[in-house]
Write a protein that holds these residues in place. Structure first.
Motif, PDB file in Angstrom:
ATOM      1  N   ASP A  33       0.842  -1.134   0.101  1.00  0.00           N
ATOM      2  CA  ASP A  33       0.078   0.104  -0.018  1.00  0.00           C
ATOM      3  C   ASP A  33       0.960   1.391   0.124  1.00  0.00           C
ATOM      4  O   ASP A  33       1.603   1.500   0.986  1.00  0.00           O
ATOM      5  N   GLY A  34       0.919   1.850  -1.316  1.00  0.00           N
ATOM      6  CA  GLY A  34       1.994   3.211  -1.240  1.00  0.00           C
ATOM      7  C   GLY A  34       1.167   4.367  -1.037  1.00  0.00           C
ATOM      8  O   GLY A  34       1.577   5.639  -1.321  1.00  0.00           O
ATOM      9  N   SER A  35      -0.248   4.496  -0.473  1.00  0.00           N
ATOM     10  CA  SER A  35      -1.055   5.530  -0.319  1.00  0.00           C
ATOM     11  C   SER A  35      -0.359   6.583   0.523  1.00  0.00           C
ATOM     12  O   SER A  35      -0.513   7.652   0.606  1.00  0.00           O
ATOM     13  N   ARG A  36       0.886   5.991   1.608  1.00  0.00           N
ATOM     14  CA  ARG A  36       1.316   6.891   2.325  1.00  0.00           C
ATOM     15  C   ARG A  36       2.981   6.851   2.271  1.00  0.00           C
ATOM     16  O   ARG A  36       3.755   7.250   2.932  1.00  0.00           O
ATOM     17  N   GLY A  37       3.134   6.321   0.757  1.00  0.00           N
ATOM     18  CA  GLY A  37       4.442   6.324   0.547  1.00  0.00           C
ATOM     19  C   GLY A  37       5.322   4.957   0.715  1.00  0.00           C
ATOM     20  O   GLY A  37       4.283   3.994   0.896  1.00  0.00           O
ATOM     21  N   TRP A  38       6.185   5.005   0.780  1.00  0.00           N
ATOM     22  CA  TRP A  38       6.987   3.410   0.818  1.00  0.00           C
ATOM     23  C   TRP A  38       8.509   3.933   1.622  1.00  0.00           C
ATOM     24  O   TRP A  38       9.408   4.301   1.072  1.00  0.00           O
ATOM     25  N   SER A  39       8.335   3.925   2.821  1.00  0.00           N
ATOM     26  CA  SER A  39       9.388   4.499   3.822  1.00  0.00           C
ATOM     27  C   SER A  39      10.698   3.292   3.848  1.00  0.00           C
ATOM     28  O   SER A  39      11.747   3.933   4.213  1.00  0.00           O
ATOM     29  N   ALA A  40      10.447   2.353   3.252  1.00  0.00           N
ATOM     30  CA  ALA A  40      11.579   1.149   3.148  1.00  0.00           C
ATOM     31  C   ALA A  40      12.647   1.586   2.384  1.00  0.00           C
ATOM     32  O   ALA A  40      13.842   1.292   2.781  1.00  0.00           O
ATOM     33  N   LYS A  41      12.678   2.382   1.442  1.00  0.00           N
ATOM     34  CA  LYS A  41      13.611   2.784   0.780  1.00  0.00           C
ATOM     35  C   LYS A  41      13.689   4.321   0.904  1.00  0.00           C
ATOM     36  O   LYS A  41      14.813   4.919  -0.056  1.00  0.00           O
ATOM     37  N   ALA A  42      13.021   5.204   1.684  1.00  0.00           N
ATOM     38  CA  ALA A  42      13.211   6.685   1.733  1.00  0.00           C
ATOM     39  C   ALA A  42      14.494   6.941   2.376  1.00  0.00           C
ATOM     40  O   ALA A  42      14.967   6.331   3.049  1.00  0.00           O
ATOM     41  N   PRO A  43      14.705   8.237   2.100  1.00  0.00           N
ATOM     42  CA  PRO A  43      14.164   9.206   1.386  1.00  0.00           C
ATOM     43  C   PRO A  43      14.359   9.081  -0.084  1.00  0.00           C
ATOM     44  O   PRO A  43      15.529   8.219  -0.507  1.00  0.00           O
ATOM     45  N   TYR A  44      13.607   9.756  -1.051  1.00  0.00           N
ATOM     46  CA  TYR A  44      13.884   9.687  -2.487  1.00  0.00           C
ATOM     47  C   TYR A  44      14.156  11.102  -3.172  1.00  0.00           C
ATOM     48  O   TYR A  44      13.583  11.901  -2.437  1.00  0.00           O
ATOM     49  N   ASP A  45      14.814  11.002  -4.178  1.00  0.00           N
ATOM     50  CA  ASP A  45      14.931  12.348  -5.012  1.00  0.00           C
ATOM     51  C   ASP A  45      13.686  12.682  -5.518  1.00  0.00           C
ATOM     52  O   ASP A  45      13.308  14.061  -5.793  1.00  0.00           O
ATOM     53  N   VAL A  46      12.842  11.554  -6.064  1.00  0.00           N
ATOM     54  CA  VAL A  46      11.764  11.723  -6.950  1.00  0.00           C
ATOM     55  C   VAL A  46      10.565  10.816  -6.529  1.00  0.00           C
ATOM     56  O   VAL A  46      11.032   9.689  -6.369  1.00  0.00           O
ATOM     57  N   ILE A  47       9.319  11.385  -6.440  1.00  0.00           N
ATOM     58  CA  ILE A  47       8.135  10.610  -5.874  1.00  0.00           C
ATOM     59  C   ILE A  47       7.093  10.925  -6.917  1.00  0.00           C
ATOM     60  O   ILE A  47       6.910  12.258  -7.347  1.00  0.00           O
ATOM     61  N   CYS A  48       6.436   9.906  -7.757  1.00  0.00           N
ATOM     62  CA  CYS A  48       5.161  10.270  -8.811  1.00  0.00           C
ATOM     63  C   CYS A  48       4.363   9.345  -8.108  1.00  0.00           C
ATOM     64  O   CYS A  48       4.408   7.984  -8.161  1.00  0.00           O
ATOM     65  N   VAL A  49       3.162  10.016  -7.936  1.00  0.00           N
ATOM     66  CA  VAL A  49       1.960   9.243  -7.582  1.00  0.00           C
ATOM     67  C   VAL A  49       1.167   9.058  -8.842  1.00  0.00           C
ATOM     68  O   VAL A  49       0.701  10.107  -9.360  1.00  0.00           O
ATOM     69  N   SER A  50       0.845   7.985  -9.526  1.00  0.00           N
ATOM     70  CA  SER A  50       0.143   7.770 -10.546  1.00  0.00           C
ATOM     71  C   SER A  50      -1.167   7.799 -10.319  1.00  0.00           C
ATOM     72  O   SER A  50      -1.973   7.746 -11.637  1.00  0.00           O
ATOM     73  N   GLY A  51      -1.902   7.919  -9.143  1.00  0.00           N
ATOM     74  CA  GLY A  51      -3.308   7.684  -9.052  1.00  0.00           C
ATOM     75  C   GLY A  51      -3.631   9.145  -8.354  1.00  0.00           C
ATOM     76  O   GLY A  51      -2.896   9.809  -7.806  1.00  0.00           O
ATOM     77  N   GLY A  52      -5.199   9.390  -8.174  1.00  0.00           N
ATOM     78  CA  GLY A  52      -5.399  10.633  -7.845  1.00  0.00           C
ATOM     79  C   GLY A  52      -5.543  10.596  -6.230  1.00  0.00           C
ATOM     80  O   GLY A  52      -5.485   9.701  -5.688  1.00  0.00           O
ATOM     81  N   LEU A  53      -5.404  11.924  -5.621  1.00  0.00           N
ATOM     82  CA  LEU A  53      -5.163  11.935  -4.342  1.00  0.00           C
ATOM     83  C   LEU A  53      -6.270  13.225  -3.672  1.00  0.00           C
ATOM     84  O   LEU A  53      -6.020  14.186  -4.463  1.00  0.00           O
TER      85      LEU A  53
END
Length: 217
Positions: free
Chosen positions: A133-153
């Motif tokens: 469930d990526g609705s709150r991100g994905w902390s396992a590999k954070a932090p990221y340079d770029v995040i793209c959410v491909s669905g609506g919020l």
């Protein structure tokens, strides 16, 4: 169908008129073969100006929307990318060609497998597809340079923003029907973010997208 002519027409008639003028992005759309990521039943429509169906009621984004997001995020070779919503794997492949590594998270195991298979068959090796469930991100590999959410919020959760590195960018489709704002949010420092509304569109909401009333400020 003349595949290369159809690809050229997609770039020149759909994508370029949508203010996608970055030559590197336009070139990438010729290199990464969209037809390799489209379900076989819809392959003849790989370059059409529509949201193509994926298993489980999911959809691929419009080609012009994919291209705008790719241009607006301007991923660099050394950067790590989090893609929330793996889809067919096509957007992950585009990011993978521009960046160092992509983590693509999808809540639907069938979609995650589809993306994995498509990426493997296309020889893309710097994408990891994970089920979750990526609705709150994905902390396992954070932090990221770029995040793209491909669905609506409905709104962008704070937890997601906090997974950006300083100087990092996040793309999301924010709001509800009939029109959402595609936003690019840049992290300026530990506490400050700059929000830019870059275009309007509508995409289906991300599964488990968090309603603003549940946010903690």
């Amino acid at each position: 169908m003349n595949i290369e002519q159809a690809r050229f027409n997609m770039i020149e008639q759909q994508i370029r008129p949508w203010d996608v003028l970055d030559q590197e992005v336009l070139g990438l759309l010729s290199i990464v073969k969209r037809e390799h990521y489209v379900p076989a039943a819809y392959r003849d429509l790989a370059f059409a100006d529509i949201e193509l169906p994926l298993p489980g009621g999911h959809k691929m984004l419009f080609p012009r929307v994919e291209a705008r997001v790719l241009q607006d995020l301007a991923v660099k070779k050394h950067e790590s990318v989090l893609l929330i919503g793996a889809g067919s794997g096509y957007l992950a492949a585009l990011f993978a060609h521009r960046g160092h590594h992509v983590t693509a998270v999808d809540i639907d195991p069938a979609i995650a497998q589809l993306a994995t298979d498509n990426l493997r068959n296309d020889g893309v090796t710097n994408v990891e597809v994970v089920v979750g469930d990526g609705s709150r991100g994905w902390s396992a590999k954070a932090p990221y340079d770029v995040i793209c959410v491909s669905g609506g919020l409905p709104a962008v959760p704070q937890e997601l923003l906090e997974q950006l590195k300083v100087g990092g960018r996040l793309s999301a489709f924010v709001g509800g029907r009939p029109v959402m704002k595609a936003q690019v949010i840049t992290r300026l420092d530990e506490k400050q973010y700059r929000v830019a509304d870059v275009f309007e569109t509508y995409v289906d909401h991300l599964v488990n997208a968090i309603e603003p009333s549940r946010f903690k400020f």
